[in-house]
Design a protein around this motif. Structure first.
Motif, PDB file in Angstrom:
ATOM      1  N   ARG A 140       0.919  -1.226   0.094  1.00  0.00           N
ATOM      2  CA  ARG A 140       0.067  -0.029  -0.071  1.00  0.00           C
ATOM      3  C   ARG A 140       0.782   1.273  -0.010  1.00  0.00           C
ATOM      4  NH1 ARG A 140      -3.014  -3.615   0.270  1.00  0.00           N
ATOM      5  NH2 ARG A 140      -4.839  -3.867   1.755  1.00  0.00           N
ATOM      6  N   PHE A 141       0.565   2.304  -0.755  1.00  0.00           N
ATOM      7  CA  PHE A 141       1.384   3.311  -0.865  1.00  0.00           C
ATOM      8  C   PHE A 141       0.290   4.668  -0.510  1.00  0.00           C
ATOM      9  CE2 PHE A 141       2.391   7.293  -3.212  1.00  0.00           C
ATOM     10  CZ  PHE A 141       3.743   7.617  -2.443  1.00  0.00           C
ATOM     11  N   LEU A 142       0.665   5.474   0.347  1.00  0.00           N
ATOM     12  CA  LEU A 142      -0.147   6.574   0.782  1.00  0.00           C
ATOM     13  C   LEU A 142       0.716   7.979   0.886  1.00  0.00           C
ATOM     14  CD1 LEU A 142      -2.966   7.557   1.592  1.00  0.00           C
ATOM     15  CD2 LEU A 142      -2.536   6.962   3.918  1.00  0.00           C
ATOM     16  N   ARG A 149       0.674  11.341   2.496  1.00  0.00           N
ATOM     17  CA  ARG A 149       0.200  12.428   3.343  1.00  0.00           C
ATOM     18  C   ARG A 149       0.953  13.465   3.731  1.00  0.00           C
ATOM     19  NH1 ARG A 149      -2.198  10.018   8.747  1.00  0.00           N
ATOM     20  NH2 ARG A 149      -3.176  12.217   8.542  1.00  0.00           N
ATOM     21  N   ILE A 187       4.413  13.576   3.281  1.00  0.00           N
ATOM     22  CA  ILE A 187       4.850  12.565   4.043  1.00  0.00           C
ATOM     23  C   ILE A 187       4.507  11.026   3.123  1.00  0.00           C
ATOM     24  CG2 ILE A 187       4.637  10.878   6.105  1.00  0.00           C
ATOM     25  CD1 ILE A 187       3.527  13.334   7.395  1.00  0.00           C
ATOM     26  N   LEU A 202       4.258   7.343   2.606  1.00  0.00           N
ATOM     27  CA  LEU A 202       4.026   6.017   3.570  1.00  0.00           C
ATOM     28  C   LEU A 202       4.019   4.722   2.619  1.00  0.00           C
ATOM     29  CD1 LEU A 202       1.616   7.174   6.110  1.00  0.00           C
ATOM     30  CD2 LEU A 202       3.847   6.917   6.515  1.00  0.00           C
ATOM     31  N   ARG A 218       3.539   0.920   2.668  1.00  0.00           N
ATOM     32  CA  ARG A 218       3.386  -0.574   3.568  1.00  0.00           C
ATOM     33  C   ARG A 218       3.833  -1.604   2.843  1.00  0.00           C
ATOM     34  NH1 ARG A 218      -0.762  -4.222   3.725  1.00  0.00           N
ATOM     35  NH2 ARG A 218      -1.405  -5.216   5.591  1.00  0.00           N
ATOM     36  N   GLU A 259       8.751   5.034   5.768  1.00  0.00           N
ATOM     37  CA  GLU A 259       8.029   6.463   6.086  1.00  0.00           C
ATOM     38  C   GLU A 259       9.051   7.388   5.640  1.00  0.00           C
ATOM     39  OE1 GLU A 259       6.384   6.999   9.962  1.00  0.00           O
ATOM     40  OE2 GLU A 259       8.500   6.740  10.975  1.00  0.00           O
ATOM     41  N   GLU A 277       9.576  12.019   5.196  1.00  0.00           N
ATOM     42  CA  GLU A 277       8.839  13.136   5.243  1.00  0.00           C
ATOM     43  C   GLU A 277      10.069  14.247   4.703  1.00  0.00           C
ATOM     44  OE1 GLU A 277       7.182  14.689   8.797  1.00  0.00           O
ATOM     45  OE2 GLU A 277       7.410  16.604   8.260  1.00  0.00           O
ATOM     46  N   TYR A 330      12.630  12.969   8.022  1.00  0.00           N
ATOM     47  CA  TYR A 330      13.057  11.511   8.279  1.00  0.00           C
ATOM     48  C   TYR A 330      12.835  10.587   7.345  1.00  0.00           C
ATOM     49  CZ  TYR A 330       8.041  11.493   9.166  1.00  0.00           C
ATOM     50  OH  TYR A 330       6.633  11.567   9.072  1.00  0.00           O
ATOM     51  N   TRP A 353      -0.209  21.566  11.672  1.00  0.00           N
ATOM     52  CA  TRP A 353      -1.730  21.188  12.124  1.00  0.00           C
ATOM     53  C   TRP A 353      -2.154  20.718  13.387  1.00  0.00           C
ATOM     54  CZ3 TRP A 353      -4.549  16.571  12.375  1.00  0.00           C
ATOM     55  CH2 TRP A 353      -3.757  15.263  12.337  1.00  0.00           C
ATOM     56  N   ARG A 401      -8.691  18.417  10.662  1.00  0.00           N
ATOM     57  CA  ARG A 401      -7.349  18.624  10.282  1.00  0.00           C
ATOM     58  C   ARG A 401      -6.726  20.094   9.513  1.00  0.00           C
ATOM     59  NH1 ARG A 401      -6.915  14.001   5.582  1.00  0.00           N
ATOM     60  NH2 ARG A 401      -9.031  14.546   4.685  1.00  0.00           N
ATOM     61  N   PHE A 411      -2.999  16.549   5.517  1.00  0.00           N
ATOM     62  CA  PHE A 411      -3.764  15.727   4.456  1.00  0.00           C
ATOM     63  C   PHE A 411      -3.438  14.479   4.257  1.00  0.00           C
ATOM     64  CE2 PHE A 411      -0.076  18.066   2.497  1.00  0.00           C
ATOM     65  CZ  PHE A 411       0.394  17.040   2.006  1.00  0.00           C
ATOM     66  N   ASN A 465      -6.600  16.187  16.713  1.00  0.00           N
ATOM     67  CA  ASN A 465      -8.248  15.964  16.651  1.00  0.00           C
ATOM     68  C   ASN A 465      -8.549  14.383  16.299  1.00  0.00           C
ATOM     69  OD1 ASN A 465      -8.718  18.168  17.513  1.00  0.00           O
ATOM     70  ND2 ASN A 465      -8.658  19.143  15.580  1.00  0.00           N
ATOM     71  N   PHE A 500     -10.286   8.602   4.744  1.00  0.00           N
ATOM     72  CA  PHE A 500      -9.385   8.003   3.997  1.00  0.00           C
ATOM     73  C   PHE A 500     -10.253   6.804   3.466  1.00  0.00           C
ATOM     74  CE2 PHE A 500      -6.466  10.118   6.815  1.00  0.00           C
ATOM     75  CZ  PHE A 500      -5.929  10.715   5.533  1.00  0.00           C
ATOM     76  N   SER A 521      -8.416   0.845   2.639  1.00  0.00           N
ATOM     77  CA  SER A 521      -6.885   0.365   2.342  1.00  0.00           C
ATOM     78  C   SER A 521      -5.935   1.402   2.820  1.00  0.00           C
ATOM     79  CB  SER A 521      -6.565   0.119   0.813  1.00  0.00           C
ATOM     80  OG  SER A 521      -6.979   1.161   0.110  1.00  0.00           O
ATOM     81  N   GLN A 522      -6.354   2.722   2.769  1.00  0.00           N
ATOM     82  CA  GLN A 522      -5.766   3.616   3.076  1.00  0.00           C
ATOM     83  C   GLN A 522      -5.572   3.756   4.794  1.00  0.00           C
ATOM     84  OE1 GLN A 522      -7.622   7.176   1.329  1.00  0.00           O
ATOM     85  NE2 GLN A 522      -5.853   7.242  -0.404  1.00  0.00           N
ATOM     86  N   VAL A 582      -2.861   1.853   5.982  1.00  0.00           N
ATOM     87  CA  VAL A 582      -1.540   2.369   5.984  1.00  0.00           C
ATOM     88  C   VAL A 582      -1.465   3.398   7.194  1.00  0.00           C
ATOM     89  CG1 VAL A 582       0.278   3.477   4.571  1.00  0.00           C
ATOM     90  CG2 VAL A 582      -1.439   2.134   3.486  1.00  0.00           C
ATOM     91  N   LYS A 619      -1.089   1.597  10.428  1.00  0.00           N
ATOM     92  CA  LYS A 619       0.490   1.062  10.740  1.00  0.00           C
ATOM     93  C   LYS A 619       1.225   2.219  11.213  1.00  0.00           C
ATOM     94  CE  LYS A 619       0.810  -2.770   9.469  1.00  0.00           C
ATOM     95  NZ  LYS A 619       0.298  -3.859  10.296  1.00  0.00           N
ATOM     96  N   HIS A 620       1.282   3.286  10.220  1.00  0.00           N
ATOM     97  CA  HIS A 620       2.051   4.594  10.647  1.00  0.00           C
ATOM     98  C   HIS A 620       1.767   5.074  12.060  1.00  0.00           C
ATOM     99  CE1 HIS A 620       3.889   8.403   9.864  1.00  0.00           C
ATOM    100  NE2 HIS A 620       2.829   9.042  10.178  1.00  0.00           N
TER     101      HIS A 620
END
Lengths: 377, 90
Positions: A25-27, A29, A53, A55, A57, A65, A67, A83, A116, A340, A377, B49, B56, B59-60, B63, B66-67
């Motif tokens: 999985r790629f995300l 953020r 960021i 991420l 998985r 991860e 950033e 990081y 944020w 957020r 985000f 918050n 999301f 599947s998001q 992730v 996990k993060h």
């Protein structure tokens, strides 16, 4: 007919293959912030920063991860690596992390600094650049959370390159700041690795309170220099309490952290008068912050407001050429567009002065008004 | 050499008791039976918050879970329940 059947089987296989989510999985953020600042007679829009960021998985056990921090300052675009690390989940209570990571030295740098999340537009004194204590470094870390009946604890032990001592001999690294520790240099300045860790306790069953203790020790002097054996002990104590308070009809969030740095005594060269000098090399910084956000009020507007106050203090060693005592008060009113996205209006005033023992009053008072927006985000 | 042996002994003893400590650490019945929605409300707000489940996709959230497990030192059980709740509520 056989061909048609084969095609149908292939199509079915392809469709079912597409439906399978797979392990990877790629995300993307991150967060961003910007705003306008008023300092004295100057009013300026500031670029703030944009922090993507990444991420990845890789599997149920592996996470990568990273950033980046992209800033626009003084007409230049600056890109930094906050990081980049790989985490391997060993079991329910232990994760191994390798690479460049945010150090669990207290909680501000590790968890609370993103725009944020930070309730005010500025950072507390001593918790930003040239602060007291590290924010990130390269190394290896073992960390996790452990249930203790009704309570809980978290732990982290790590080995990193560690801070380096500015011994004043390098003209490119501000010789007048001899004795100060330099953080996040990338490469180590000696063969010694710094050892550190943090342990925290969450004594209440709803995890609303956390008390953490952090420490870091290592040699900081440059290899094959007369400062080779100079070592430093860094420590931090942090506190957090977040809870809904019925009689206030709102959520109260209290955060506090004390950072301390003790460097072994050493003799430094004063470039201004060509003399040698030494001093008790101890620095400290702390902040206390409290915020209140109403809930279940009659209008959404009131429920979106948040009031914040913060006091912070910074003390650099007496006798150093960079000696200083500073105090800062900051007050803010936030409006949360959603969970957020926030618009922050804040006012802060700070006194920068010499040590009280020298009998001098503050040299300058820096008042500032910030209107920032930030979103995750 | 003796000092080395003492250090080795102390490390071994520490590891032994550390392993015993970890093996004996379990959540209480009340903690273990907490639903994901409650854990979501309790743990996320310690720093920021509580996120909207609709922020999301399923599947998001895996992730993000996990993060946050690593970042906030949450236990596997807590994260599994929180992610399950968010996936169900989004």
């Amino acid at each position: 007919m056989r061909k048609v059947l084969l095609i149908l089987v292939l199509c079915t296989a392809m469709l079912s293959a597409q439906e399978k989510p797979g392990e990877s999985r790629f995300l993307l953020r991150g967060y961003a912030h910007s705003g306008v600042e008023v300092r004295g007679d100057e009013t300026t829009f500031v670029g703030g920063s944009f922090n993507p960021i990444f991420l990845w998985r890789q599997s149920d056990k592996l996470l990568f991860e990273a950033e980046l921090e992209v800033e626009y300052e003084n007409g230049e675009t600056l890109i930094g690596l906050e990081y980049a690390n790989m985490s391997y989940i060993i079991n329910d209570y232990a994760t191994l992390r390798l690479g460049k990571f945010l150090l669990p030295f207290g909680t501000f740098a590790a968890k609370l600094h993103p725009a944020w999340i930070n309730r005010l537009s500025s950072k507390p004194l001593g918790f930003g650049h040239d602060g007291v204590g590290p924010a990130r470094d390269l190394g290896v870390e073992l960390r996790g959370g452990i249930p203790l009946g009704e309570a809980k604890m978290t732990y982290s032990v790590y080995m990193i390159n560690g801070p380096a001592l500015n011994d004043g001999t390098n003209p490119n690294v501000e010789p007048e700041e001899a004795g100060m520790l330099l953080y996040d240099l990338g490469e180590d300045n000696n063969n010694n690795k710094a050892i550190g860790g943090r342990v925290s306790f969450l004594p209440l069953s709803n995890s609303s309170m956390e008390i953490g203790f952090s420490g870091l020790y290592g040699k900081v002097g440059n290899v094959e220099s007369k400062y080779e054996d100079v070592a430093a002990l860094l420590y931090a104590v942090d506190f957090s309490y977040v809870s809904k308070v019925s009689f206030l009809s709102g959520v109260v969030d209290i955060k506090a952290q004390l950072n301390g740095v003790q460097v072994d005594d050493a003799s430094y060269f004063n470039v201004e008068d060509s003399s040698n000098y030494s001093f008790s090399n101890k620095s400290s910084a702390y902040y206390v912050q409290m915020s209140y956000r109403p809930v279940n009020m009659s209008t959404d507007f009131l429920n979106s407001l948040e009031f914040v106050g913060r006091y912070s203090e910074l003390s650099f060693p007496e006798g150093a050429l960079w000696t200083s005592d500073q105090t800062q008060y900051a007050f803010g009113l936030n409006y949360w567009v959603d969970w957020r996205t926030v618009v922050k209006l804040s006012y802060q005033f700070a006194d920068t002065g010499a040590h009280e023992s020298e009998g001098e009053e503050g040299e300058a008072s820096n008042d500032a008004i910030f209107l920032h927006w930030a979103f995750g985000f | 050499m003796k000092v080395k042996h003492v250090k080795l002994f102390l490390v071994s003893v520490s590891l032994f008791f550390g392993a015993l400590f970890l093996a004996s650490c379990t959540p209480s019945q009340a903690q273990a039976s907490k639903p994901g929605a409650l854990l979501w409300g309790e743990n996320c707000v310690r720093c920021h918050n509580a996120p909207s489940p609709s922020a999301f996709s399923d599947s998001q959230w895996e992730v993000v879970g996990k993060h946050m497990r690593i970042r906030a030192s949450l236990t596997a059980d807590e994260v599994d329940k929180i992610v399950e709740f968010l996936k169900m509520a989004n």
